[in-house]
Motif scaffolding. Structure first.
Motif, PDB file in Angstrom:
ATOM      1  N   SER A  65       0.833  -1.208   0.000  1.00 37.57           N
ATOM      2  CA  SER A  65       0.000   0.000   0.000  1.00 37.57           C
ATOM      3  C   SER A  65       0.866   1.257   0.000  1.00 37.57           C
ATOM      4  N   GLN A  66       1.982   1.235   0.714  1.00 39.97           N
ATOM      5  CA  GLN A  66       2.878   2.396   0.717  1.00 39.97           C
ATOM      6  C   GLN A  66       3.546   2.590  -0.644  1.00 39.97           C
ATOM      7  N   VAL A  67       3.959   1.498  -1.257  1.00 40.31           N
ATOM      8  CA  VAL A  67       4.585   1.588  -2.583  1.00 40.31           C
ATOM      9  C   VAL A  67       3.602   2.184  -3.576  1.00 40.31           C
ATOM     10  N   TRP A  68       2.361   1.682  -3.588  1.00 39.05           N
ATOM     11  CA  TRP A  68       1.361   2.225  -4.514  1.00 39.05           C
ATOM     12  C   TRP A  68       1.115   3.698  -4.216  1.00 39.05           C
ATOM     13  N   PHE A  69       0.852   4.028  -2.962  1.00 41.87           N
ATOM     14  CA  PHE A  69       0.489   5.392  -2.574  1.00 41.87           C
ATOM     15  C   PHE A  69       1.574   6.399  -2.952  1.00 41.87           C
ATOM     16  N   TRP A  70       2.799   6.147  -2.543  1.00 41.10           N
ATOM     17  CA  TRP A  70       3.866   7.120  -2.786  1.00 41.10           C
ATOM     18  C   TRP A  70       4.275   7.174  -4.247  1.00 41.10           C
ATOM     19  N   SER A  71       4.236   6.046  -4.930  1.00 41.54           N
ATOM     20  CA  SER A  71       4.587   6.088  -6.357  1.00 41.54           C
ATOM     21  C   SER A  71       3.517   6.830  -7.155  1.00 41.54           C
ATOM     22  N   ARG A  72       2.260   6.785  -6.716  1.00 42.00           N
ATOM     23  CA  ARG A  72       1.221   7.555  -7.417  1.00 42.00           C
ATOM     24  C   ARG A  72       1.404   9.053  -7.188  1.00 42.00           C
ATOM     25  N   TRP A  73       1.915   9.447  -6.031  1.00 38.75           N
ATOM     26  CA  TRP A  73       2.240  10.865  -5.808  1.00 38.75           C
ATOM     27  C   TRP A  73       3.362  11.294  -6.740  1.00 38.75           C
ATOM     28  N   ILE A  74       4.365  10.443  -6.889  1.00 37.83           N
ATOM     29  CA  ILE A  74       5.506  10.770  -7.746  1.00 37.83           C
ATOM     30  C   ILE A  74       5.100  10.759  -9.213  1.00 37.83           C
ATOM     31  N   TYR A  75       4.159   9.905  -9.561  1.00 36.91           N
ATOM     32  CA  TYR A  75       3.725   9.746 -10.950  1.00 36.91           C
ATOM     33  C   TYR A  75       3.105  11.027 -11.504  1.00 36.91           C
ATOM     34  N   LEU A  76       2.379  11.756 -10.671  1.00 36.89           N
ATOM     35  CA  LEU A  76       1.668  12.941 -11.173  1.00 36.89           C
ATOM     36  C   LEU A  76       2.624  13.967 -11.773  1.00 36.89           C
ATOM     37  N   PRO A  77       3.631  14.439 -11.068  1.00 35.17           N
ATOM     38  CA  PRO A  77       4.542  15.388 -11.725  1.00 35.17           C
ATOM     39  C   PRO A  77       5.365  14.729 -12.833  1.00 35.17           C
ATOM     40  N   ALA A  78       5.648  13.431 -12.679  1.00 30.97           N
ATOM     41  CA  ALA A  78       6.433  12.735 -13.700  1.00 30.97           C
ATOM     42  C   ALA A  78       5.719  12.727 -15.046  1.00 30.97           C
ATOM     43  N   TYR A  79       4.391  12.775 -15.032  1.00 30.19           N
ATOM     44  CA  TYR A  79       3.655  12.769 -16.295  1.00 30.19           C
ATOM     45  C   TYR A  79       3.920  14.038 -17.102  1.00 30.19           C
ATOM     46  N   PHE A  80       4.315  15.101 -16.422  1.00 23.59           N
ATOM     47  CA  PHE A  80       4.539  16.374 -17.096  1.00 23.59           C
ATOM     48  C   PHE A  80       6.005  16.621 -17.435  1.00 23.59           C
ATOM     49  N   ILE A  81       6.887  15.784 -16.933  1.00 32.54           N
ATOM     50  CA  ILE A  81       8.317  15.922 -17.202  1.00 32.54           C
ATOM     51  C   ILE A  81       8.667  15.036 -18.391  1.00 32.54           C
ATOM     52  N   GLU A  82       9.430  15.565 -19.281  1.00 33.45           N
ATOM     53  CA  GLU A  82       9.803  14.796 -20.460  1.00 33.45           C
ATOM     54  C   GLU A  82      11.099  14.040 -20.203  1.00 33.45           C
ATOM     55  N   ALA A  83      10.976  12.928 -19.497  1.00 32.73           N
ATOM     56  CA  ALA A  83      12.104  12.052 -19.202  1.00 32.73           C
ATOM     57  C   ALA A  83      11.714  10.648 -19.649  1.00 32.73           C
ATOM     58  N   PRO A  84      12.242  10.203 -20.776  1.00 26.76           N
ATOM     59  CA  PRO A  84      11.864   8.888 -21.294  1.00 26.76           C
ATOM     60  C   PRO A  84      12.027   7.784 -20.251  1.00 26.76           C
ATOM     61  N   TYR A  85      11.057   6.925 -20.194  1.00 32.83           N
ATOM     62  CA  TYR A  85      11.026   5.722 -19.363  1.00 32.83           C
ATOM     63  C   TYR A  85      10.773   5.977 -17.874  1.00 32.83           C
ATOM     64  N   VAL A  86      10.945   7.192 -17.401  1.00 27.52           N
ATOM     65  CA  VAL A  86      10.768   7.464 -15.972  1.00 27.52           C
ATOM     66  C   VAL A  86       9.313   7.253 -15.555  1.00 27.52           C
ATOM     67  N   ARG A  87       8.390   7.828 -16.327  1.00 23.58           N
ATOM     68  CA  ARG A  87       6.965   7.688 -16.007  1.00 23.58           C
ATOM     69  C   ARG A  87       6.554   6.220 -16.007  1.00 23.58           C
ATOM     70  N   SER A  88       6.992   5.485 -17.004  1.00 22.24           N
ATOM     71  CA  SER A  88       6.642   4.059 -17.079  1.00 22.24           C
ATOM     72  C   SER A  88       7.252   3.263 -15.932  1.00 22.24           C
ATOM     73  N   LEU A  89       8.453   3.618 -15.528  1.00 21.88           N
ATOM     74  CA  LEU A  89       9.086   2.955 -14.393  1.00 21.88           C
ATOM     75  C   LEU A  89       8.292   3.210 -13.116  1.00 21.88           C
ATOM     76  N   ILE A  90       7.870   4.442 -12.905  1.00 19.94           N
ATOM     77  CA  ILE A  90       7.073   4.776 -11.716  1.00 19.94           C
ATOM     78  C   ILE A  90       5.747   4.027 -11.743  1.00 19.94           C
ATOM     79  N   TRP A  91       5.119   3.953 -12.913  1.00 17.66           N
ATOM     80  CA  TRP A  91       3.862   3.218 -13.043  1.00 17.66           C
ATOM     81  C   TRP A  91       4.074   1.746 -12.693  1.00 17.66           C
ATOM     82  N   THR A  92       5.166   1.177 -13.176  1.00 15.68           N
ATOM     83  CA  THR A  92       5.466  -0.225 -12.899  1.00 15.68           C
ATOM     84  C   THR A  92       5.665  -0.450 -11.405  1.00 15.68           C
TER      85      THR A  92
END
Length: 129
Positions: free
Chosen positions: A87-114
């Protein structure tokens, strides 16, 4: 209250953050007057509004799973290290995912989603087995 249920409560703030970002970038793109109307004749969004919509949609795709697993953990009394970690992994990675969606860093967003998906799998395994 278990950690999973506590994170479920706090996930409402997370959901609000996704909604706030999406609605803000939408209004910045289309304007408040258009956003408050019927939205007839809506043109394609700019890249920021499109990313806000995609980020929100992606969050909602996994949010229901998290809700179900967090509630199942609480009701079954199966909270343990694995479900808490998941639950902590899901919760905190979803917080990180939101700004990551707006940053143009290849593979980072997909890694966070994974990573967030791994959190759901840990939570599922912990409560199901």
């Amino acid at each position: 209250m278990s950690l999973e249920l506590t994170l479920l409560v706090w996930s409402a703030l997370l959901a609000f953050a996704y909604l706030a970002v999406q609605s803000t970038v939408y209004r910045l793109d289309y304007g408040v007057k258009f956003a408050n109307g019927q939205r007839d004749g809506e043109r394609p969004p700019n890249k920021w509004a499109a990313r806000g919509e995609k980020a929100l949609r992606n969050f909602l795709e996994t949010y229901g799973i998290f809700i179900a697993l967090a509630v199942a953990t609480e009701l079954s009394g199966r909270s343990d290290g694995l479900t808490q970690m998941g639950s902590q992994v899901w919760f905190w990675s979803r917080w990180i995912y939101l700004p990551a969606y707006f940053i143009e860093a290849p593979y980072v967003r997909s890694l966070i989603w994974t990573i967030s998906l791994i959190g759901l799998v840990l939570l599922f395994v912990g409560v199901a087995f």
